[in-house]
Design a protein around this motif. Structure first.
Motif, PDB file in Angstrom:
ATOM      1  N   ARG A  47       5.434   4.226   7.281  1.00  0.00           N
ATOM      2  CA  ARG A  47       4.660   5.459   7.039  1.00  0.00           C
ATOM      3  C   ARG A  47       3.214   5.249   7.469  1.00  0.00           C
ATOM      4  O   ARG A  47       2.622   4.214   7.181  1.00  0.00           O
ATOM      5  N   ARG A  48       2.643   6.293   8.089  1.00  0.00           N
ATOM      6  CA  ARG A  48       1.238   6.227   8.491  1.00  0.00           C
ATOM      7  C   ARG A  48       0.349   7.021   7.542  1.00  0.00           C
ATOM      8  O   ARG A  48      -0.863   7.064   7.727  1.00  0.00           O
ATOM      9  N   GLN A  49       0.968   7.689   6.580  1.00  0.00           N
ATOM     10  CA  GLN A  49       0.222   8.453   5.572  1.00  0.00           C
ATOM     11  C   GLN A  49       0.730   8.014   4.203  1.00  0.00           C
ATOM     12  O   GLN A  49       1.911   7.689   4.071  1.00  0.00           O
ATOM     13  N   PRO A  50      -0.128   8.080   3.181  1.00  0.00           N
ATOM     14  CA  PRO A  50       0.355   7.743   1.842  1.00  0.00           C
ATOM     15  C   PRO A  50       1.469   8.720   1.440  1.00  0.00           C
ATOM     16  O   PRO A  50       1.344   9.914   1.692  1.00  0.00           O
ATOM     17  N   PRO A  51       2.549   8.221   0.834  1.00  0.00           N
ATOM     18  CA  PRO A  51       3.624   9.121   0.417  1.00  0.00           C
ATOM     19  C   PRO A  51       3.286   9.822  -0.887  1.00  0.00           C
ATOM     20  O   PRO A  51       2.306   9.492  -1.554  1.00  0.00           O
ATOM     21  N   GLY A  52       4.155  10.772  -1.271  1.00  0.00           N
ATOM     22  CA  GLY A  52       3.994  11.439  -2.552  1.00  0.00           C
ATOM     23  C   GLY A  52       4.327  10.500  -3.700  1.00  0.00           C
ATOM     24  O   GLY A  52       4.742   9.355  -3.488  1.00  0.00           O
ATOM     25  N   THR A  53       4.172  11.015  -4.908  1.00  0.00           N
ATOM     26  CA  THR A  53       4.441  10.210  -6.104  1.00  0.00           C
ATOM     27  C   THR A  53       5.876   9.694  -6.095  1.00  0.00           C
ATOM     28  O   THR A  53       6.140   8.547  -6.447  1.00  0.00           O
ATOM     29  N   HIS A  54       6.818  10.571  -5.699  1.00  0.00           N
ATOM     30  CA  HIS A  54       8.233  10.186  -5.652  1.00  0.00           C
ATOM     31  C   HIS A  54       8.734  10.236  -4.213  1.00  0.00           C
ATOM     32  O   HIS A  54       8.462  11.198  -3.495  1.00  0.00           O
ATOM     33  N   ILE A  55       9.466   9.205  -3.819  1.00  0.00           N
ATOM     34  CA  ILE A  55      10.056   9.180  -2.483  1.00  0.00           C
ATOM     35  C   ILE A  55      11.550   9.476  -2.618  1.00  0.00           C
ATOM     36  O   ILE A  55      12.272   8.760  -3.306  1.00  0.00           O
TER      37      ILE A  55
ATOM     38  N   PHE B 122      11.814  16.066   6.884  1.00  0.00           N
ATOM     39  CA  PHE B 122      11.747  14.610   6.766  1.00  0.00           C
ATOM     40  C   PHE B 122      10.357  14.118   7.157  1.00  0.00           C
ATOM     41  O   PHE B 122       9.720  14.665   8.059  1.00  0.00           O
ATOM     42  N   HIS B 123       9.911  13.070   6.490  1.00  0.00           N
ATOM     43  CA  HIS B 123       8.610  12.435   6.741  1.00  0.00           C
ATOM     44  C   HIS B 123       7.454  13.349   6.349  1.00  0.00           C
ATOM     45  O   HIS B 123       6.347  13.190   6.855  1.00  0.00           O
ATOM     46  N   GLU B 124       7.733  14.299   5.477  1.00  0.00           N
ATOM     47  CA  GLU B 124       6.659  15.174   4.996  1.00  0.00           C
ATOM     48  C   GLU B 124       6.554  15.065   3.472  1.00  0.00           C
ATOM     49  O   GLU B 124       7.492  14.628   2.802  1.00  0.00           O
TER      50      GLU B 124
ATOM     51  N   LEU C 185       0.803  -1.228   0.000  1.00  0.00           N
ATOM     52  CA  LEU C 185       0.000   0.000   0.000  1.00  0.00           C
ATOM     53  C   LEU C 185       0.838   1.281   0.000  1.00  0.00           C
ATOM     54  O   LEU C 185       0.289   2.365  -0.110  1.00  0.00           O
ATOM     55  N   ARG C 186       2.141   1.139   0.184  1.00  0.00           N
ATOM     56  CA  ARG C 186       3.093   2.256   0.319  1.00  0.00           C
ATOM     57  C   ARG C 186       2.996   2.935   1.686  1.00  0.00           C
ATOM     58  O   ARG C 186       3.714   3.861   1.967  1.00  0.00           O
ATOM     59  N   TYR C 187       2.069   2.540   2.533  1.00  0.00           N
ATOM     60  CA  TYR C 187       1.971   3.034   3.904  1.00  0.00           C
ATOM     61  C   TYR C 187       1.118   2.064   4.702  1.00  0.00           C
ATOM     62  O   TYR C 187       0.571   1.106   4.140  1.00  0.00           O
ATOM     63  N   ILE C 188       1.039   2.309   6.020  1.00  0.00           N
ATOM     64  CA  ILE C 188       0.217   1.441   6.869  1.00  0.00           C
ATOM     65  C   ILE C 188      -0.930   2.284   7.434  1.00  0.00           C
ATOM     66  O   ILE C 188      -0.719   3.132   8.314  1.00  0.00           O
ATOM     67  N   PRO C 189      -2.127   2.109   6.916  1.00  0.00           N
ATOM     68  CA  PRO C 189      -3.251   2.910   7.401  1.00  0.00           C
ATOM     69  C   PRO C 189      -3.501   2.636   8.887  1.00  0.00           C
ATOM     70  O   PRO C 189      -3.347   1.502   9.347  1.00  0.00           O
ATOM     71  N   ASP C 190      -3.907   3.675   9.625  1.00  0.00           N
ATOM     72  CA  ASP C 190      -4.216   3.478  11.043  1.00  0.00           C
ATOM     73  C   ASP C 190      -5.279   2.394  11.241  1.00  0.00           C
ATOM     74  O   ASP C 190      -5.259   1.659  12.227  1.00  0.00           O
TER      75      ASP C 190
END
Ligand code: FES
Length: 165
Positions: free
Chosen positions: A77-85, A114-116, A44-49
């Motif tokens: 990550r707890r939020q979906p990341p941007g298109t590019h990491i 970081f992490h934003e 998922l690219r992140y872990i939803p709460d």
């Protein structure tokens, strides 16, 4: 570090399916929590709460235990990341080659820490601790691409390239 317990949220069918598949893959192994979390993030690219209670229940752990592991490791990550990491190495060899200055430049250039994630959703900035490219420090990774001897000018050119793509 945010230690707020996970809030309930609704999951769409696809997201729920990916969590179930990650659980099915590792649930029966000993001490499977980290593997499950990695698998969920990979899918998922992140872990939803909202995944926390599902994982906790499946692994017979408390929600606090699962939440604690997710927040302990900055990799998750707890939020979906941007298109590019964009990951900037912060480990020893890169430190010796002024990754601190490159990091400051990157934060200014992208307007985030970081992490934003940038407001347009294009870039997420993350620290990483050795990319195995120490001979070409300072090193960064953009998505799956490794770049070495990154100067502020080279960083800007790489970001510009991704912005235009
Ligand atoms: S220390 Fe940065 S790539 Fe190894």
């Amino acid at each position: 570090m945010n230690t707020t317990p996970a809030r309930p949220e609704t999951l769409d069918a696809y997201t729920r399916e990916q969590i179930d598949l990650a659980l099915a893959q590792y649930q029966s192994q000993p001490g499977p929590l980290l593997q499950v979390l990695h698998a969920v993030q990979q899918r998922l690219r992140y872990i939803p709460d909202a995944a926390v209670p599902i994982i906790a229940s499946a692994l017979n752990l408390s929600r606090a235990e699962v939440h604690g592991v997710i927040t302990f490791y900055h990799y998750f990550r707890r939020q979906p990341p941007g298109t590019h990491i964009v990951r900037i190495c912060q480990a020893e060899s890169c430190q010796a080659m002024r990754t601190d200055a490159l990091t400051e430049h990157a934060k200014k250039r992208l307007g985030i820490g970081f992490h934003e994630t940038t407001a347009d959703g294009r870039f997420t900035l993350e620290p990483v601790y050795c990319l195995g490219n120490c001979a070409c420090s300072p090193a960064i990774m953009i998505d799956d691409e490794l770049h070495g001897r990154v100067t502020p000018e080279k960083f800007d050119a790489l970001i510009e390239e991704k912005t235009r793509a």
